[in-house]
Design a protein around this motif. Structure first.
Motif, PDB file in Angstrom:
ATOM      1  N   LYS A   1       5.400   4.716  -5.610  1.00 18.57           N
ATOM      2  CA  LYS A   1       5.538   4.587  -7.063  1.00 18.57           C
ATOM      3  C   LYS A   1       4.803   5.719  -7.781  1.00 18.57           C
ATOM      4  O   LYS A   1       5.295   6.280  -8.763  1.00 18.57           O
ATOM      5  CB  LYS A   1       4.993   3.225  -7.532  1.00 18.57           C
ATOM      6  CG  LYS A   1       5.954   2.047  -7.350  1.00 18.57           C
ATOM      7  CD  LYS A   1       5.364   0.794  -7.971  1.00 18.57           C
ATOM      8  CE  LYS A   1       6.360  -0.361  -8.004  1.00 18.57           C
ATOM      9  NZ  LYS A   1       6.689  -0.862  -6.639  1.00 18.57           N
ATOM     10  N   LEU A   2       3.609   6.010  -7.341  1.00 19.99           N
ATOM     11  CA  LEU A   2       2.858   7.123  -7.940  1.00 19.99           C
ATOM     12  C   LEU A   2       3.630   8.438  -7.808  1.00 19.99           C
ATOM     13  O   LEU A   2       3.654   9.248  -8.749  1.00 19.99           O
ATOM     14  CB  LEU A   2       1.488   7.244  -7.269  1.00 19.99           C
ATOM     15  CG  LEU A   2       0.473   6.145  -7.614  1.00 19.99           C
ATOM     16  CD1 LEU A   2      -0.664   6.129  -6.591  1.00 19.99           C
ATOM     17  CD2 LEU A   2      -0.078   6.342  -9.021  1.00 19.99           C
TER      18      LEU A   2
ATOM     19  N   ARG B   1       6.970   8.733  -7.503  1.00 19.94           N
ATOM     20  CA  ARG B   1       8.156   8.666  -8.357  1.00 19.94           C
ATOM     21  C   ARG B   1       7.812   8.943  -9.814  1.00 19.94           C
ATOM     22  O   ARG B   1       8.624   9.500 -10.563  1.00 19.94           O
ATOM     23  CB  ARG B   1       8.814   7.288  -8.245  1.00 19.94           C
ATOM     24  CG  ARG B   1       9.429   6.974  -6.896  1.00 19.94           C
ATOM     25  CD  ARG B   1       9.900   5.522  -6.830  1.00 19.94           C
ATOM     26  NE  ARG B   1       9.987   5.048  -5.457  1.00 19.94           N
ATOM     27  CZ  ARG B   1       9.671   3.833  -5.057  1.00 19.94           C
ATOM     28  NH1 ARG B   1       9.218   2.954  -5.934  1.00 19.94           N
ATOM     29  NH2 ARG B   1       9.780   3.482  -3.792  1.00 19.94           N
ATOM     30  N   MET B   2       6.619   8.524 -10.221  1.00 18.42           N
ATOM     31  CA  MET B   2       6.190   8.712 -11.616  1.00 18.42           C
ATOM     32  C   MET B   2       5.579  10.089 -11.846  1.00 18.42           C
ATOM     33  O   MET B   2       5.216  10.420 -12.979  1.00 18.42           O
ATOM     34  CB  MET B   2       5.178   7.627 -11.993  1.00 18.42           C
ATOM     35  CG  MET B   2       5.753   6.209 -12.002  1.00 18.42           C
ATOM     36  SD  MET B   2       4.483   4.999 -12.444  1.00 18.42           S
ATOM     37  CE  MET B   2       5.356   3.461 -12.096  1.00 18.42           C
ATOM     38  N   GLY B   3       5.439  10.868 -10.789  1.00 24.89           N
ATOM     39  CA  GLY B   3       4.867  12.198 -10.935  1.00 24.89           C
ATOM     40  C   GLY B   3       3.372  12.182 -11.220  1.00 24.89           C
ATOM     41  O   GLY B   3       2.837  13.158 -11.771  1.00 24.89           O
ATOM     42  N   LEU B   4       2.684  11.106 -10.817  1.00 26.77           N
ATOM     43  CA  LEU B   4       1.259  10.981 -11.106  1.00 26.77           C
ATOM     44  C   LEU B   4       0.377  11.577 -10.023  1.00 26.77           C
ATOM     45  O   LEU B   4      -0.831  11.738 -10.225  1.00 26.77           O
ATOM     46  CB  LEU B   4       0.898   9.512 -11.324  1.00 26.77           C
ATOM     47  CG  LEU B   4       1.521   8.869 -12.570  1.00 26.77           C
ATOM     48  CD1 LEU B   4       1.247   7.388 -12.622  1.00 26.77           C
ATOM     49  CD2 LEU B   4       1.003   9.550 -13.829  1.00 26.77           C
ATOM     50  N   VAL B   5       0.952  11.893  -8.874  1.00 29.44           N
ATOM     51  CA  VAL B   5       0.203  12.561  -7.801  1.00 29.44           C
ATOM     52  C   VAL B   5       1.064  13.672  -7.232  1.00 29.44           C
ATOM     53  O   VAL B   5       2.269  13.692  -7.411  1.00 29.44           O
ATOM     54  CB  VAL B   5      -0.204  11.578  -6.672  1.00 29.44           C
ATOM     55  CG1 VAL B   5      -1.233  10.601  -7.171  1.00 29.44           C
ATOM     56  CG2 VAL B   5       1.002  10.837  -6.110  1.00 29.44           C
TER      57      VAL B   5
ATOM     58  N   PHE C   1       0.837  -1.191   0.000  1.00 33.34           N
ATOM     59  CA  PHE C   1       0.000   0.000   0.000  1.00 33.34           C
ATOM     60  C   PHE C   1       0.881   1.255   0.000  1.00 33.34           C
ATOM     61  O   PHE C   1       0.692   2.172  -0.804  1.00 33.34           O
ATOM     62  CB  PHE C   1      -0.902  -0.029   1.236  1.00 33.34           C
ATOM     63  CG  PHE C   1      -1.745   1.192   1.464  1.00 33.34           C
ATOM     64  CD1 PHE C   1      -2.985   1.328   0.869  1.00 33.34           C
ATOM     65  CD2 PHE C   1      -1.307   2.201   2.314  1.00 33.34           C
ATOM     66  CE1 PHE C   1      -3.777   2.452   1.104  1.00 33.34           C
ATOM     67  CE2 PHE C   1      -2.076   3.324   2.556  1.00 33.34           C
ATOM     68  CZ  PHE C   1      -3.319   3.451   1.947  1.00 33.34           C
ATOM     69  N   LEU C   2       1.860   1.292   0.903  1.00 31.14           N
ATOM     70  CA  LEU C   2       2.773   2.431   0.965  1.00 31.14           C
ATOM     71  C   LEU C   2       3.653   2.508  -0.280  1.00 31.14           C
ATOM     72  O   LEU C   2       3.899   3.593  -0.829  1.00 31.14           O
ATOM     73  CB  LEU C   2       3.641   2.337   2.215  1.00 31.14           C
ATOM     74  CG  LEU C   2       2.910   2.485   3.555  1.00 31.14           C
ATOM     75  CD1 LEU C   2       3.828   2.092   4.711  1.00 31.14           C
ATOM     76  CD2 LEU C   2       2.409   3.909   3.742  1.00 31.14           C
TER      77      LEU C   2
END
Length: 443
Positions: free
Chosen positions: A436-437, A439-443, A430-431
């Motif tokens: 990951k989100l 690191r990908m710049g998605l949030v 979960f963490l």
């Protein structure tokens, strides 16, 4: 895969951050901190690690501990390092108390190191394939975030230890030395060679250490093992067995079965999730399209099982996709399967860029998990006048893990059958999904 016509990612647009805010609450970080600090007050260094949180009984809401040699010991310190990564690299994602930055960082790093210290001797173990799960979550992050060379040395040593379990005839790493249930008693290692789908996620250790040290042997062993799993555990319909038993002398398949799922022919959801994440990681390291095809195929099957309109919050996976559901009951779930699969799906989205439905699937799994699996208790940081960070115990309704509704093992022949609980690796993934989100710049 049966998803609605309008992708959730498009439907939410700029509201993605708001919808997934539950991944980044103070509550999540504070719970991990509270458990870490309170257990260290009783035992430091720790020799017992959090595993699961029962929903009933005298210890309901409190972590049940397992000895440090148990395969899950790396996930709780891994959760601490996930919080440390957020604090260092993504400060807006970690609501922290009104304390000095230095104070919070120093105390968090001390917790991380205290829980990671007993993991280093584990690197010498050759009696388990789970050395990747034991070492990678905490020690790889310790190396990458802080430059701790001892952590890197332990990772490389652990990869060497894992490689000793490889059998050239089988072309695979032995997962278990034995399989003992009320039905099975497989203990003769000269006649049996057990491999499980979970093993796919321990290969990352070999790839990482192999490329870090230019050790081609580690890379070749991991690649060979992935091919062996693909040909022996993945079924023609892209579902998976849990366990395969090879003849170590010939490499022939003797049995294909389960250990934690409903039946030998069923699809244990967490096993399918391990396969999604493991084959995706293997493709990232090897760039062999065979492994990308496998990851996509397993993902398609997994997601096809999450669209039952008769089940509330259908994107929280059933513990086994083929297990019967007693009429009039809320079916048994496994949040760890959802979180592990979501991590793999997010990597697939990154690989395929915008030409995939996987971000949409990740958002659906995460949203249903947040809506269905968060306990009512909310933990909060406090800071003393001296700058000491703490997390008070709840007056009532305390639940030590972040998530509920995981299932470790509900097989009818299991020596220890337990389900519908909190689970340490459900929380870790979960963490890690949140990270990951980020690191990908998605949030």
């Amino acid at each position: 895969m049966d998803l609605e016509t309008t992708p959730l990612s498009v439907k939410l647009g700029p509201r993605i951050d708001l919808e997934l805010a539950g991944l980044f609450t103070e509550n999540a970080a504070a719970k991990i901190w509270r458990v870490a600090a309170s257990l260290l007050e009783k035992e430091n260094p720790p020799h017992n690690y959090p595993e699961y949180v029962p929903a009933t009984g005298e210890t309901a809401g409190k972590y049940t501990l397992k000895p440090e040699i148990f395969w899950t010991c790396g996930f709780f310190p891994g959760s601490l390092y996930a919080i440390l990564e957020r604090f260092i690299k993504y400060p807006k994602s970690l609501p922290s108390p009104k304390s000095t930055e230095a104070n919070f960082h120093a105390q968090l790093l001390a917790l991380c190191r205290a829980w990671a210290k007993p993991l280093h001797p584990m690197a010498l173990r050759t009696n388990t394939h789970d050395i990747g799960f034991i070492l990678q979550p905490a020690l790889r992050m310790d190396w990458e975030l802080t430059g701790n060379t001892r952590a890197l040395e332990s990772i490389i040593t652990g990869a060497s230890s894992l490689s000793t379990r490889y059998n050239e005839t089988v072309g695979a790493i032995r997962s278990w030395d034995k399989k003992v249930t009320h039905r099975d008693n497989i203990v003769d290692m000269d006649e049996n060679f057990l491999v499980i789908i979970d093993s796919m996620c321990n290969l990352d250790l070999l790839f990482y250490a192999g490329h870090r040290t230019s050790n081609q042997k580690f890379i070749d062993i991991a690649t060979s093992h992935a091919h062996a799993v693909l040909r022996s555990i993945v079924r023609k319909d892209n579902s998976t067995f849990h366990v395969v038993n090879f003849d170590p002398k010939t490499g022939a398949i003797k049995q294909q079965m389960t250990h934690q799922g409903y039946s030998d022919d069923s699809t244990w959801s967490r096993g399918q999730a391990w396969g999604i994440l493991g084959f995706t990681q293997t493709y990232i390291w090897t760039k062999d399209p065979t492994f990308l095809d496998a990851a996509i195929a397993l993902s398609t099957f997994f997601l096809s099982q999450l669209s039952n309109p008769a089940i509330p919050y259908p994107y929280v996976p059933l513990w086994d996709f083929d297990a019967p559901i007693p009429e009039g009951t809320d079916p048994l779930r496994d949040t760890s399967a959802g979180m592990i699969a979501a991590n793999g799906l997010l990597l697939l989205h990154q690989i395929l860029h915008n030409n995939s439905p996987y971000l949409d699937a990740v958002l659906r799994i995460t949203k249903d998990t947040l809506d269905y699996c968060l306990p009512s208790e909310t933990a909060r940081f406090e800071v003393s006048d001296e700058g000491k960070v703490s997390v008070p115990n709840a007056l009532e309704g305390q639940w030590d893990s972040i998530l509920m509704h995981a299932t470790a093992n509900n097989n009818g022949d299991a020596l220890h059958r337990y389900g519908d609980h909190g689970l340490v690796y459900a929380d870790y993934y979960f963490l890690e999904l949140g990270n990951k989100l980020l690191r990908m710049g998605l949030v």
